[in-house]
Design an enzyme around this catalytic site. Structure first.
Site, PDB file in Angstrom:
ATOM      1  N   LYS A  22      79.528  53.135  -7.846  1.00 38.39           N
ATOM      2  CA  LYS A  22      78.399  53.974  -8.253  1.00 38.39           C
ATOM      3  C   LYS A  22      78.788  55.435  -8.195  1.00 38.39           C
ATOM      4  O   LYS A  22      79.354  55.846  -7.192  1.00 38.39           O
ATOM      5  CB  LYS A  22      77.249  53.688  -7.290  1.00 38.39           C
ATOM      6  CG  LYS A  22      76.050  54.552  -7.474  1.00 38.39           C
ATOM      7  CD  LYS A  22      75.073  54.269  -6.381  1.00 38.39           C
ATOM      8  CE  LYS A  22      73.963  55.284  -6.513  1.00 38.39           C
ATOM      9  NZ  LYS A  22      73.121  55.288  -5.359  1.00 38.39           N
ATOM     10  N   LYS A  73      80.759  54.600  -3.256  1.00 35.44           N
ATOM     11  CA  LYS A  73      79.677  55.453  -3.732  1.00 35.44           C
ATOM     12  C   LYS A  73      80.125  56.899  -3.605  1.00 35.44           C
ATOM     13  O   LYS A  73      80.446  57.377  -2.517  1.00 35.44           O
ATOM     14  CB  LYS A  73      78.427  55.201  -2.900  1.00 35.44           C
ATOM     15  CG  LYS A  73      77.265  56.075  -3.282  1.00 35.44           C
ATOM     16  CD  LYS A  73      76.001  55.685  -2.544  1.00 35.44           C
ATOM     17  CE  LYS A  73      74.874  56.643  -2.865  1.00 35.44           C
ATOM     18  NZ  LYS A  73      73.653  56.301  -2.117  1.00 35.44           N
TER      19      LYS A  73
END
Ligand code: PBG
Length: 333
Positions: A255, A202
């Site tokens: 992400k 992330k």
């Protein structure tokens, strides 16, 4: 022209592009409604359906409305939803994340009661929506986001979510060691069979901007660069993935999605576990905005962007377009 007969005019790739049915036949990547997870934002109250200004078509929903929305999502054939929460009040420790009657726990119970196992219920495990300072962990007096003292709070959150009916726990906080800690906590509470979908990779991304409006979880000071990854780094993504798998992650997530397709592809090559990608709020917002202005064809860029994410290696996609995509898939568009 090649003399050995392997090139033009013998080889004409356009032959397979002439007829729509042939194009269907040879298409390498397809999206199914079972590839899609739809994000939901649970908020207090009843009858609340508040559109997020930077995310047209996405709403803060009170629990009763969440149940309605889940029914619609299930009817479209979408495989699951992921829950975020906007609590009644926030505090230093983010107690709304783990309290038994926290907003996400309420939503999980209500949807489980109404829909049984018609939808997979994924819980995003993080503290930032629930802390008064908006950070993902405990903040020390000097303003540092503490790692190890945060783990216990994440454990409590994951267990509360599993008890309330979450089928999959998805930690998005990026603290070191949290997958192992959460795995042990779940196992110790009778949830050895509850999978962990780790937001392993992330990035500290400006594409989360609209989400922070939606979840009211922007940090009050500083940023998330001490725990989320530097967008410049690729090798580090492999290390994050490896560590999370060693700690017991069942599935990995990358992400945001579209700016990091190279990372997704590299993980696909190296690891044999299911991979998810999160087409985040900013990706949705920019396509919606350009669509609304008539600068891009919204339906076409929705398809192209999500197909690209799948082609790069995602087994499934978390997307605010999930309902629109499912409608398009079901109608054969
Ligand atoms: C953290 C979390 C965030 C998102 C998902 N989980 C925000 C952040 O890390 O700042 C972003 C999702 C999106 O932008 O759609 N709980």
């Amino acid at each position: 022209m090649q003399a050995n007969g392997t090139g033009f005019p013998q080889r004409r790739p356009r032959r397979l592009r002439m007829l729509p049915k042939v194009r269907d036949l040879v298409r390498e990547t397809n999206l199914r409604t079972t590839d899609l997870i739809y994000p939901l934002f649970a908020c207090p109250g009843s009858g609340v359906r508040r559109e997020i200004s930077s995310m047209p078509g996405v709403f803060n929903l009170s629990v009763d409305q969440i149940v309605e929305e889940c029914r619609a999502v299930a009817d479209l054939g979408i495989v699951g939803v992921i829950f975020f929460g906007i609590p009644e009040s926030k505090d230093e420790q983010g107690s709304g994340a783990w309290s038994e009657d926290g907003i996400v726990q309420q939503a999980l119970r209500a949807v489980t009661e109404a829909l049984g196992d018609e939808l997979l219920l994924v819980a995003d495990t993080c503290l930032c929506e629930y802390t008064s300072h908006g950070h993902c962990g405990v903040v020390s007096p000097s303003g540092e986001i503490e790692n190890d003292s945060t783990l216990g709070l994440l454990e409590k959150t994951a267990v509360a979510q599993a008890r309330a009916g979450a089928d999959i726990i998805a930690p998005s906080d990026m603290m070191d060691g949290r997958i192992g800690a959460i795995r042990r906590a779940l196992d110790g509470d009778g949830f050895a069979n509850t999978p962990i979908l780790s937001y392993a990779v992330k990035y500290a991304s400006a594409f989360y901007g609209p989400f922070r409006d939606a979840a009211q979880g922007a940090p009050k000071f500083g940023d998330r660069k001490s725990h989320q990854m530097d967008p410049a780094n690729a090798r580090e993504a492999i290390e994050e993935a490896r560590l999370d798998l060693a700690e017991g992650a069942d599935m990995l997530m990358v992400k945001p999605a579209m700016p990091y397709l190279d990372i997704l592809h590299e993980l696909r090559r190296r690891f044999d576990v299911p991979l998810a990608a999160y087409q985040v709020s900013g990706e949705y917002a920019m396509l919606k905005a350009a669509g609304a202005k008539g600068w891009l064809d919204e339906e076409k860029v929705m398809w192209e962007s999500t197909l690209a994410i799948k082609r790069a290696g995602a087994d499934f996609i978390l997307s605010y377009f999930a309902k629109d995509l499912a409608r398009a898939i079901n109608e054969g568009r």
